[in-house]
Design an enzyme around this catalytic site. Structure first.
Site, mmCIF file in Angstrom:
data_model
loop_
_atom_site.group_PDB
_atom_site.id
_atom_site.type_symbol
_atom_site.label_atom_id
_atom_site.label_comp_id
_atom_site.label_asym_id
_atom_site.label_seq_id
_atom_site.Cartn_x
_atom_site.Cartn_y
_atom_site.Cartn_z
ATOM 1 N N ASN A 13 0.840 -1.212 0.000
ATOM 2 C CA ASN A 13 0.000 0.000 0.000
ATOM 3 C C ASN A 13 0.868 1.254 0.000
ATOM 4 O OD1 ASN A 13 -3.027 -0.527 0.160
ATOM 5 N ND2 ASN A 13 -2.221 -2.019 1.632
ATOM 6 N N ARG A 64 4.734 2.433 25.088
ATOM 7 C CA ARG A 64 4.119 2.827 23.812
ATOM 8 C C ARG A 64 4.231 4.344 23.577
ATOM 9 N NH1 ARG A 64 -1.684 2.509 22.112
ATOM 10 N NH2 ARG A 64 -2.171 1.931 24.241
ATOM 11 N N ARG A 90 0.560 -1.643 14.780
ATOM 12 C CA ARG A 90 0.549 -1.236 16.188
ATOM 13 C C ARG A 90 -0.602 -0.287 16.424
ATOM 14 N NH1 ARG A 90 4.755 -2.486 19.256
ATOM 15 N NH2 ARG A 90 6.657 -3.012 18.135
ATOM 16 N N LEU A 92 -2.017 2.986 17.973
ATOM 17 C CA LEU A 92 -1.397 4.267 18.322
ATOM 18 C C LEU A 92 -1.867 4.720 19.704
ATOM 19 C CD1 LEU A 92 -1.580 6.372 15.027
ATOM 20 C CD2 LEU A 92 -0.048 4.496 15.622
ATOM 21 N N ASN A 106 -5.879 5.177 7.948
ATOM 22 C CA ASN A 106 -5.440 3.772 7.962
ATOM 23 C C ASN A 106 -6.228 3.006 6.919
ATOM 24 O OD1 ASN A 106 -4.254 1.317 9.031
ATOM 25 N ND2 ASN A 106 -6.232 0.909 10.010
ATOM 26 N N HIS A 108 -7.707 -0.874 6.268
ATOM 27 C CA HIS A 108 -7.982 -2.134 6.971
ATOM 28 C C HIS A 108 -8.693 -3.075 6.006
ATOM 29 C CE1 HIS A 108 -8.716 -4.708 10.418
ATOM 30 N NE2 HIS A 108 -9.934 -4.890 9.924
ATOM 31 N N ASP A 144 -9.195 0.368 14.912
ATOM 32 C CA ASP A 144 -9.944 0.270 13.656
ATOM 33 C C ASP A 144 -11.294 0.989 13.725
ATOM 34 O OD1 ASP A 144 -7.851 -1.167 12.502
ATOM 35 O OD2 ASP A 144 -8.644 -3.067 13.217
HETATM 36 C C1 GAR Z 1 -3.008 -4.838 4.187
HETATM 37 O O1 GAR Z 1 -3.886 -5.851 3.806
HETATM 38 C C2 GAR Z 1 -3.664 -3.898 5.182
HETATM 39 O O2 GAR Z 1 -5.013 -3.680 4.906
HETATM 40 C C3 GAR Z 1 -3.492 -4.666 6.462
HETATM 41 O O3 GAR Z 1 -2.192 -5.210 6.394
HETATM 42 C C4 GAR Z 1 -1.855 -5.425 5.025
HETATM 43 C C5 GAR Z 1 -0.559 -4.714 4.746
HETATM 44 O O4 GAR Z 1 -0.103 -5.000 3.450
HETATM 45 N N1 GAR Z 1 -3.643 -3.803 7.607
HETATM 46 C C6 GAR Z 1 -4.222 -4.159 8.736
HETATM 47 O O5 GAR Z 1 -4.641 -5.281 8.945
HETATM 48 C C7 GAR Z 1 -4.301 -3.067 9.793
HETATM 49 N N2 GAR Z 1 -5.259 -3.399 10.792
HETATM 50 P P1 GAR Z 1 1.029 -4.101 2.787
HETATM 51 O O6 GAR Z 1 2.164 -4.026 3.815
HETATM 52 O O7 GAR Z 1 1.440 -4.846 1.554
HETATM 53 O O8 GAR Z 1 0.444 -2.740 2.491
#
Ligand code: GAR
Length: 196
Positions: A13, A64, A90, A92, A106, A108, A144
């Site tokens: 991403n 943290r 993590r 925040l 973010n 998700h 989230d």
């Molecule tokens: C993605 O699927 C993102 O939506 C998820 O981790 C992956 C990261 O992929 N994030 C979460 O689960 C946050 N709660 P990437 O490192 O290739 O972007």
């Protein structure tokens, strides 16, 4: 708009955002820094290859708040105005969220508010859902949670595994994240115009 991106792993991403900024698809912006809390995050090399400054800020057993304060300082030093979490695994602290009010977003891999947290795809398949997807949202102090900016739906097929579903959703995440940042930019420039 100066953007800071936080990652913990693969960084696909993050790459989508960096490339959309580089091509001008996200206009008038710069990715000022990519910060990882893991020294071995594969995304670090991908950011460096694309000419973006990278930093590793590990937690190292600290509280943290102390870890977050170091990240906040690094973002402020670079004049970051929008923080994009891209697979940053993590939660925040309030200190971090309050340092960038409504300026942390973010992505998700579910249709929030359904399926916050970890092991999303396993839980979606176990529940027999026919649809899942991804959500870009503002980050508030709860996990989230926070107002939704954009969502995209993805079908869940019979026989899907967490891996196949995750890959189908990830394909949609990249474009959704770029669209969400463009939407924020458009809102901010309208606010600017109204103020002038
Ligand atoms: C993605 O699927 C993102 O939506 C998820 O981790 C992956 C990261 O992929 N994030 C979460 O689960 C946050 N709660 P990437 O490192 O290739 O972007």
């Amino acid at each position: 708009m100066k953007i800071g991106i936080l990652i913990s792993g693969r960084g696909s991403n993050m790459v989508a955002l960096v490339e959309a900024v580089g091509s001008g698809e996200i206009p008038g912006s710069e990715v000022a820094v990519v910060i990882s809390d893991k020294a071995d995050a594969a995304g670090l090399a991908k950011a460096a290859e694309r000419g973006v400054e990278t930093l590793v800020i590990e937690r190292n057993g600290r509280k943290r708040e102390e870890h977050d304060a170091e990240i906040v300082a690094a973002l402020n030093d670079r004049g970051v105005e929008l923080v994009c979490l891209a697979g940053y695994m993590r939660l925040l602290s309030p200190l971090f969220v309050q340092a960038f009010p409504d300026r942390i977003i973010n992505i998700h891999p579910s249709l929030l508010p359904a399926y916050p947290g970890l092991n999303v795809h396993e839980r979606v398949i176990a529940a027999g859902e026919k649809t899942s997807g991804c959500t870009v949202h503002f980050v508030h102090e709860d996990l989230d949670a926070g107002p939704i900016i954009l969502q995209r739906e993805v079908p869940v097929f019979d026989g899907d595994t967490p891996e196949t579903l995750s890959a189908r959703i990830l394909e949609q995440e990249h474009g959704t994240y770029v669209e969400a940042v463009k939407k924020i930019l458009a809102t901010k420039s309208n606010e600017q115009t109204e103020r002038n």
